[in-house]
Write an enzyme that holds these catalytic residues in place. Sequence first.
Site, PDB file in Angstrom:
ATOM      1  N   ASP A 137       1.465   6.255  -2.392  1.00 41.66           N
ATOM      2  CA  ASP A 137       1.701   5.854  -1.006  1.00 41.66           C
ATOM      3  C   ASP A 137       1.134   4.479  -0.653  1.00 41.66           C
ATOM      4  O   ASP A 137       1.000   4.139   0.519  1.00 41.66           O
ATOM      5  CB  ASP A 137       1.108   6.899  -0.055  1.00 41.66           C
ATOM      6  CG  ASP A 137      -0.398   7.053  -0.225  1.00 41.66           C
ATOM      7  OD1 ASP A 137      -0.970   6.462  -1.167  1.00 41.66           O
ATOM      8  OD2 ASP A 137      -1.006   7.767   0.598  1.00 41.66           O
ATOM      9  N   GLU A 138       0.829   3.692  -1.670  1.00 45.89           N
ATOM     10  CA  GLU A 138       0.130   2.429  -1.417  1.00 45.89           C
ATOM     11  C   GLU A 138       0.552   1.388  -2.444  1.00 45.89           C
ATOM     12  O   GLU A 138       0.552   1.661  -3.643  1.00 45.89           O
ATOM     13  CB  GLU A 138      -1.381   2.689  -1.514  1.00 45.89           C
ATOM     14  CG  GLU A 138      -2.262   1.635  -0.955  1.00 45.89           C
ATOM     15  CD  GLU A 138      -3.724   2.094  -0.924  1.00 45.89           C
ATOM     16  OE1 GLU A 138      -4.550   1.332  -0.414  1.00 45.89           O
ATOM     17  OE2 GLU A 138      -4.034   3.206  -1.423  1.00 45.89           O
TER      18      GLU A 138
END
Length: 238
Positions: free
Chosen positions: A110-111
């Site tokens: 998610d990053e």
Amino acid sequence: MNDYNRASPLIMHIDLNSCFAMVEQQARPSLRGRPLAITNRLAEHACVVACSYEAKRLGVKVGMRYSEARTFAPDLLMIETDPPKYHYVYQKLVAIMKSYAAKVTMKSIDEGIIDFHEAVERPNRRQIEQIGYEIKQRLKDEIGDYMTCNIGIAPNRFLAKLAAGLHKPDGLDMIDHTNVREVLGAVTLTDLPGIAHRFQKRLYYQGITTPLEFLDADILRYIDWYLKALSATTGISA
């Protein structure tokens, strides 16, 4: 005043907000606005592996057991992870990021980071903040209207990650030589990427209690201290 790095802020750090919980709330509108926790397996001693911002505001944290989390949020909902959903969002995020520059590094599901230094066009010579806001909108258009992200922009990855955490859950911030002291003066040591409480204590022993003191520290003295600490903890001679 220190001679700060005046390089253009061309590193963009993108962080989806409470990703697993947000994806579930996107997929199931009935979960929106409610304290939600995600676990790997529903069981008596289930642990929180992710939680929504509604749950975080009530004090729920990753790693808590369900029974403990319920003391903070009596109405907490706990559901099992759904990896195919999260992988789909990951693929969409990567595709969006790579449409702006070839140099993309994913730090987790998610990053990720976009490095615009080698981007030929940056598209259409637009300001990098405009691209950031466009990415936010594309997440909503291409995945769902409940999707948000934090974006940080800076000359290096460290400051870009710091900037991405300044105004959660849907911020966009830039740090460069013009505002770095202002930003560092408003945060704590543990707000800095990579500094947890143990490292904070080590800095305290060196008389460094704030990010600005860290910024202004004598680099040679700090390196000497760090090498001695490394030698003491690993046995490796400095």
